[in-house]
Enzyme design. Structure first.
Site, PDB file in Angstrom:
ATOM      1  N   ASP A  28      -6.126  12.009   2.656  1.00 35.00           N
ATOM      2  CA  ASP A  28      -6.438  11.247   3.866  1.00 35.00           C
ATOM      3  C   ASP A  28      -7.932  10.910   3.896  1.00 35.00           C
ATOM      4  O   ASP A  28      -8.747  11.640   3.333  1.00 35.00           O
ATOM      5  CB  ASP A  28      -6.038  12.089   5.094  1.00 35.00           C
ATOM      6  CG  ASP A  28      -5.920  11.248   6.356  1.00 35.00           C
ATOM      7  OD1 ASP A  28      -5.983  10.007   6.254  1.00 35.00           O
ATOM      8  OD2 ASP A  28      -5.772  11.830   7.434  1.00 35.00           O
ATOM      9  N   ASN A  76       3.840   4.432   6.693  1.00 35.37           N
ATOM     10  CA  ASN A  76       2.727   3.550   6.310  1.00 35.37           C
ATOM     11  C   ASN A  76       3.121   2.065   6.294  1.00 35.37           C
ATOM     12  O   ASN A  76       2.253   1.196   6.268  1.00 35.37           O
ATOM     13  CB  ASN A  76       2.150   3.940   4.937  1.00 35.37           C
ATOM     14  CG  ASN A  76       1.317   5.208   4.977  1.00 35.37           C
ATOM     15  OD1 ASN A  76       1.205   5.937   3.996  1.00 35.37           O
ATOM     16  ND2 ASN A  76       0.710   5.500   6.127  1.00 35.37           N
TER      17      ASN A  76
HETATM   18  C1  FPP Z   1      -4.993   7.827   3.607  1.00 33.76           C
HETATM   19  O1  FPP Z   1      -6.186   7.250   3.999  1.00 33.76           O
HETATM   20  C2  FPP Z   1      -4.574   7.351   2.313  1.00 33.76           C
HETATM   21  C3  FPP Z   1      -3.497   6.564   2.069  1.00 33.76           C
HETATM   22  C4  FPP Z   1      -2.565   6.075   3.108  1.00 33.76           C
HETATM   23  C5  FPP Z   1      -3.186   6.103   0.732  1.00 33.76           C
HETATM   24  C6  FPP Z   1      -3.498   7.048  -0.379  1.00 33.76           C
HETATM   25  C7  FPP Z   1      -3.260   6.302  -1.607  1.00 33.76           C
HETATM   26  C8  FPP Z   1      -4.004   6.363  -2.711  1.00 33.76           C
HETATM   27  C9  FPP Z   1      -5.167   7.270  -2.860  1.00 33.76           C
HETATM   28  C10 FPP Z   1      -3.647   5.433  -3.837  1.00 33.76           C
HETATM   29  C11 FPP Z   1      -2.325   5.583  -4.493  1.00 33.76           C
HETATM   30  C12 FPP Z   1      -2.176   6.886  -5.204  1.00 33.76           C
HETATM   31  C13 FPP Z   1      -1.289   7.138  -6.204  1.00 33.76           C
HETATM   32  C14 FPP Z   1      -1.066   8.532  -6.659  1.00 33.76           C
HETATM   33  C15 FPP Z   1      -0.538   6.062  -6.865  1.00 33.76           C
HETATM   34  P1  FPP Z   1      -6.205   6.453   5.376  1.00 33.76           P
HETATM   35  O2  FPP Z   1      -6.079   5.007   5.092  1.00 33.76           O
HETATM   36  O3  FPP Z   1      -5.174   6.991   6.300  1.00 33.76           O
HETATM   37  O4  FPP Z   1      -7.639   6.814   5.861  1.00 33.76           O
HETATM   38  P2  FPP Z   1      -8.132   6.898   7.378  1.00 33.76           P
HETATM   39  O5  FPP Z   1      -7.325   7.991   8.029  1.00 33.76           O
HETATM   40  O6  FPP Z   1      -9.573   7.248   7.245  1.00 33.76           O
HETATM   41  O7  FPP Z   1      -7.896   5.554   7.985  1.00 33.76           O
END
Ligand code: FPP
Length: 260
Positions: A28, A76
């Site tokens: 996250d 998501n």
């Molecule tokens: C959360 O950050 C992260 C995600 C929803 C996506 C995570 C995905 C990756 C790191 C890439 C894909 C990985 C693989 C293994 C293929 P957020 O957007 O919720 O951050 P925030 O809470 O600060 O808004």
């Protein structure tokens, strides 16, 4: 949040403390990492993917057998269309960029979640990566993509019923074999980055006795030192699985505990 002391990966006698067999991570904070730098959220996700290679390698070197990464949840899809599309493209790119090296290093890739709603091209890439690496046995990396624990549990119930399994045959072991994670050990340690302390529909059944570890560090900044801090915290935990500790609960701190 509990501040964790500096890591110690060997005890005073130089022994390696307990290493979790299965670590699961809620990655996250990509968005906030980017916002702090005046960058787009997608730039944050790109930075998040660049971190993945080092994290897999580090956990592998520390002796972790299974690493599960929560990359995209069933919730998501409610994000803005542009962000969802960018995340879909990113998984394709990560596979293109990383799979050969993971394969060379003996990593088996598995997927947990529902691939059906994904674009056929992405689905194919994921399936090819799984097929290529299926016989590797040095480490397993489970990518949770379009994963949701409640949907997983409901799917398991439906398939049990469709298979005509009589109620008296249903036990924890059989139920587990109907989940996406069939064949994987339950997570010993669940890590969440970026400050929130909740499971967000991640491995709800499987994490029943997992140790939870939260850090305020954003995912793109979760580095080797952070891995060692999390593992050191885990090694200090007293896992009781509903029973009493190894010393029979004689320790005053444990005697007062309720065994959870
Ligand atoms: C959360 O950050 C992260 C995600 C929803 C996506 C995570 C995905 C990756 C790191 C890439 C894909 C990985 C693989 C293994 C293929 P957020 O957007 O919720 O951050 P925030 O809470 O600060 O808004």
């Amino acid at each position: 949040m509990i501040a964790e002391p500096a890591p110690t990966l060997t005890d005073l006698n130089g022994h390696r403390p307990r290493v979790p067999r299965h670590v699961a991570i809620i990655m996250d904070g990509n968005g906030r990492w980017a916002e702090q730098r005046g960058l787009s959220r997608n730039a944050g996700h790109r930075a998040g993917t660049e971190n993945i290679r080092n994290i897999i390698r580090t956990f592998g070197e520390r002796g972790v057998e299974v690493l599960t990464l929560y990359a995209f949840s069933t919730e998501n899809w409610t994000r803005p269309r542009r962000e969802v599309n960018a995340l879909m493209r990113l998984i394709g790119r990560v596979i293109n960029r990383e799979v050969k090296e993971l394969h060379r290093n003996g990593v088996r890739l598995v997927h947990i979640g529902d691939l059906q709603p994904l674009e056929p091209e992405i689905r194919k890439k994921v399936e090819q990566a799984i097929a290529l690496t299926k016989d590797n046995d040095r480490m397993t990396v489970a990518v949770a993509f379009n994963y949701g624990s409640r949907a997983e549990i409901i799917g398991a119930v439906k398939r049990l019923m469709a298979d005509g399994v009589p109620p008296e045959r249903v036990d924890e072991q059989l139920f587990s074999s109907y989940l996406y994670t069939a064949g994987l050990p339950d997570p010993d340690l669940v890590i969440r980055t970026a400050g929130e302390v909740r499971l967000s529909n991640f491995l709800l059944w499987q994490s029943s006795y997992a140790e939870l570890y939260a850090t305020s560090t954003f995912w793109p900044d979760f580095d080797t030192a952070e891995v060692d801090r999390a593992l050191a915290a885990y090694a200090r935990r007293d896992r009781r699985f509903g029973g009493v500790s190894d010393d029979g609960g004689q320790d005053a701190g444990h005697a007062a505990g309720n065994g959870r």
